[in-house]
Scaffold this motif. Structure first.
Motif, mmCIF file in Angstrom:
data_model
loop_
_atom_site.group_PDB
_atom_site.id
_atom_site.type_symbol
_atom_site.label_atom_id
_atom_site.label_comp_id
_atom_site.label_asym_id
_atom_site.label_seq_id
_atom_site.Cartn_x
_atom_site.Cartn_y
_atom_site.Cartn_z
ATOM 1 N N HIS A 167 -14.705 -12.688 -22.438
ATOM 2 C CA HIS A 167 -14.946 -11.968 -23.686
ATOM 3 C C HIS A 167 -13.705 -12.181 -24.544
ATOM 4 O O HIS A 167 -12.624 -11.674 -24.217
ATOM 5 N N GLU A 170 -11.000 -9.524 -25.430
ATOM 6 C CA GLU A 170 -10.412 -8.677 -24.386
ATOM 7 C C GLU A 170 -9.208 -9.426 -23.828
ATOM 8 O O GLU A 170 -9.335 -10.234 -22.915
ATOM 9 N N ARG A 227 -16.108 -11.238 -29.059
ATOM 10 C CA ARG A 227 -16.553 -11.185 -27.667
ATOM 11 C C ARG A 227 -17.301 -12.479 -27.311
ATOM 12 O O ARG A 227 -17.093 -13.059 -26.256
ATOM 13 N N HIS A 273 -11.233 -8.417 -17.800
ATOM 14 C CA HIS A 273 -11.819 -7.946 -19.052
ATOM 15 C C HIS A 273 -10.996 -6.781 -19.578
ATOM 16 O O HIS A 273 -10.024 -6.356 -18.949
ATOM 17 N N GLY A 274 -11.425 -6.251 -20.727
ATOM 18 C CA GLY A 274 -10.815 -5.052 -21.280
ATOM 19 C C GLY A 274 -11.881 -4.161 -21.862
ATOM 20 O O GLY A 274 -13.053 -4.554 -21.972
HETATM 21 ZN ZN LIG Z 1 -15.693 -7.901 -20.997
#
Ligand SMILES: [Zn+2]
Length: 667
Positions: A167, A170, A227, A273-274
């Motif tokens: 993404h 992130e 993203r 991820h974030g």
């Molecule tokens: Zn993510």
């Protein structure tokens, strides 16, 4: 009139009530929004339409959508709120200077990122190699560093992967992975633990999986990062899915990752991820509770490693970090189901292990906060890699020592693709597993199944090496016309016929025993016959394997040729039975001078004697005196030169049994 009507239809297709999609997507390729659901079951429909990012308290959904996805979403009539895209909330500190970047409190420009990756290889060529997985939609690079001793070679070592920021917005993991690479390389030779990891594993790190998304606004800033990839697809909804299979619109970035994974045998992976702070373990495709749920065969192990990651973070961070959900962990589908995630692809299709680690609640934190996230996570990064050394591991080969790809199943444990495979190039496999006792089955086409004894894994940090040699169910080599075995009491007679002969050929006769019905995979060489030279005529060979105990025996021939090549014949199996009764045989030859063979059989094991008497019943000597297994036995008797010609008697005694026979020595 008709024309006006058509025009109205066109404009209403972009208007839903008072909502104008074109306005929402003005200057944007994707929107970030939130809305409320009443029941979690709504998520199962929504996850196929939009990209769910988070579900808070089971009812507030945060999601992304491209324009087509959003149009579908609007048809469901949810009240929603458009949120600012997370990458637009701050002005990130950027730098193109390698010295600034390696202070790790700034986001690198794209060119600086590529330079830094190359610099790693330049500075540490012995242990670091760039692997270019290929270009993205816009022609940026998907780069890995491979870190290992003998980095140019594929060794019989576990393969590990970290990948971040599929993404594109992130980005905490992006900089932390660069820092991890630097830390591993600079610690090699200084830090025993890291040196050991690099010596004994292949560590692959891809800091940036979606560079087009990250540098959506241009190569010099991550502000405006998206993203999705440049084609507006969520890459983490684009991998082959256990339910839906391969995505019809598979994106080039996903193809790049699949190519790397399919050319290797990664046993353990994490993707960063974030937007949350949690370790997310399989499955994402199914929840682990409720209807339609599935539990991964290794859920207990997954929960252990997930907790270990989160707990270690908690120890080294302010209270609240990585402590939500179930103490910093969650089952993926239990949070919200997704389809096409890379975690489930690795688990379902590649038989590897992968978790998704959400590393910061803020997707694009101010760069000044990145060193703190490093402090929170750096120990967990290493702990997680080290799992690859635990459990059951080893090398699978054929009987000649060639590496073999084999399917390795834990009996009464594995299901839903949880079995693992050995690497076809090196033969190496690893089967990480919770503590317990396990029996493994190895299978490979063209080879007999191999089943291990029970293997004990005492705790999560123990490892047991089980190397396996698999025996080919080789077809009869074309040169062999027939290969048969006949049993005569305790002797096995092997006969085989060749079609043609070449010079300097020989046949090694190999035997494998199956005592108690369990195959002993050690092939023992019991004889060797030279070939008969060059001829186009069939040749017959015969070999007798003598004096075997009761049991099941398998024989094969190893045909060894001049050039050092060899082939195995098919196998023949024979059974040597235990005799049903005692019996003392007539000696042979008889009369004899000076040697003769005395044979007997015993249905039970025990002490057995054979004594020799003269015609007056005087004991002359003891021929046999010892413990014998049940079976067929024989002994060679050589008369002492002082023994005169004449009639003698030999008597067998075994427990209650006794028998006597006459023999004649004729000088
Ligand atoms: Zn993510």
């Amino acid at each position: 009139m008709k024309n006006i009507f058509t025009l109205l239809l066109i404009s209403t297709s972009l208007l839903f009530g008072q909502i104008d999609i074109r306005e929402i997507f003005e200057n944007k390729s994707e929107v970030y929004f939130k809305f409320e659901i009443i029941d979690r079951s709504e998520l199962n429909i929504l996850t196929n339409i939009i990209s769910i990012d988070n579900v808070v308290n089971g009812k507030t959904v945060y999601a992304y959508a491209n324009i087509n996805e959003f149009e579908e979403f609007l048809k469901l009539n949810y009240d929603f709120e458009i949120l600012p895209n997370p990458s637009s909330l701050i002005v990130p500190d950027m730098s193109s200077n390698l010295e600034d970047i390696t202070a790790w409190d700034v986001y690198p420009t794209y060119d600086a990122y590529v330079n830094l990756m190359n610099q790693f290889q330049t500075n540490y060529p012995q242990i670091c190699k760039i692997v270019d997985a290929g270009n993205t939609v816009q022609g940026r690079k998907i780069l890995f560093v491979k870190i290992s001793d003998n980095v140019e070679q594929r060794e019989a070592e576990p393969q590990f992967m970290y990948t971040s920021s599929m993404h594109g917005d992130e980005l905490t993991g992006y900089v932390l992975m660069l820092r991890l690479i630097d830390s591993l390389l600079t610690s090699y030779g200084n830090d025993a633990r890291i040196t050991n990891m690099i010596n004994n594993a292949e560590i692959w790190i891809n800091p940036l999986a979606n560079p087009d998304g990250t540098y959506r606004s241009g190569n010099n800033t991550v502000s405006g990062a998206t993203r999705y990839n440049f084609n507006n697809y969520d890459l983490n909804r684009n991998f082959p899915d256990p339910v839906y299979g391969v995505n019809a619109n598979q994106q080039i970035e996903v193809t790049r990752f699949r190519t790397i994974q399919e050319a290797n045998n990664f046993s353990l992976i994490a993707n960063f991820h974030g937007g949350a702070e949690v370790v997310n373990y399989p499955w994402d495709t199914w929840a682990n509770t409720g209807t339609n749920s599935r539990i991964h065969a290794d859920q207990t192990w997954y929960q252990y490693i997930s907790h270990l990651y989160a707990d270690t973070c908690q120890t080294y961070s302010p209270s609240g970090y990585m402590s939500g959900f179930d103490d910093g962990t969650t089952n993926g589908g239990d949070w919200y189901v997704i389809h096409g995630g890379r975690q489930d692809y690795t688990n379902w299709y590649r038989h590897g292990r992968e978790v998704t680690i959400e590393i910061s609640n803020t997707k694009l934190p101010p760069a000044s906060q990145l060193p703190s996230f490093w402090e929170y996570n750096k120990r967990s990064f290493l702990n997680y890699i080290e799992h690859i050394f635990y459990g059951i591991n080893g090398i699978v080969t054929d009987t000649a020592g060639n590496p073999l790809r084999a399917k390795i199943t834990i009996i009464s444990h594995d299901y839903d693709s949880s079995e693992v495979y050995s690497d076809g190039v090196t033969g190496f496999y690893t089967r990480m597993i919770q503590p317990g006792n396990y029996t493994l089955k190895f299978q490979s086409p063209g080879f007999f199944d191999f089943i291990t004894d029970q293997i004990q894994i005492a705790n999560y940090n123990s490892s047991v090496t089980v190397n396996v040699q698999m025996v080919p169910t080789a077809p009869i080599p074309v040169e062999l016309v027939s290969f048969t075995a006949n049993v005569n009491k305790n002797d096995v007679e092997l006969n085989w016929t060749t079609a043609t002969e070449t010079n300097n050929r020989g046949f090694e006769i190999q035997r494998s025993v199956i005592p108690n019905g369990v195959r002993n995979l050690v092939w023992e060489v019991v004889g060797f016959l030279n070939g008969n030279g060059t001829t186009t005529e069939p040749m017959n060979y015969s070999f007798i394997d003598k004096n075997l105990s009761a049991g099941i025996y398998t024989y094969r021939l190893k045909q060894i040729d001049l050039d050092g090549g060899y082939k195995y014949s098919g196998e023949v199996e024979v059974t040597i039975e235990s005799p049903a009764y005692f019996s003392l045989e007539q000696n042979y030859p008889n009369p004899f001078n000076p040697s003769t063979v005395i044979s007997w059989q015993s249905p039970v094991s025990g002490w057995q004697t054979i004594k020799l008497f003269d015609i007056l019943g005087r004991e002359v000597e003891t021929i046999v005196d010892g413990y014998y297994d049940a079976g067929f036995h024989s002994t060679l008797y050589i008369a002492n030169s002082s023994l005169p010609s004449g009639v003698y008697f030999y008597q067998l005694k075994a427990g209650e049994y006794s028998d006597i026979k006459k023999m004649i020595l004729m000088r």
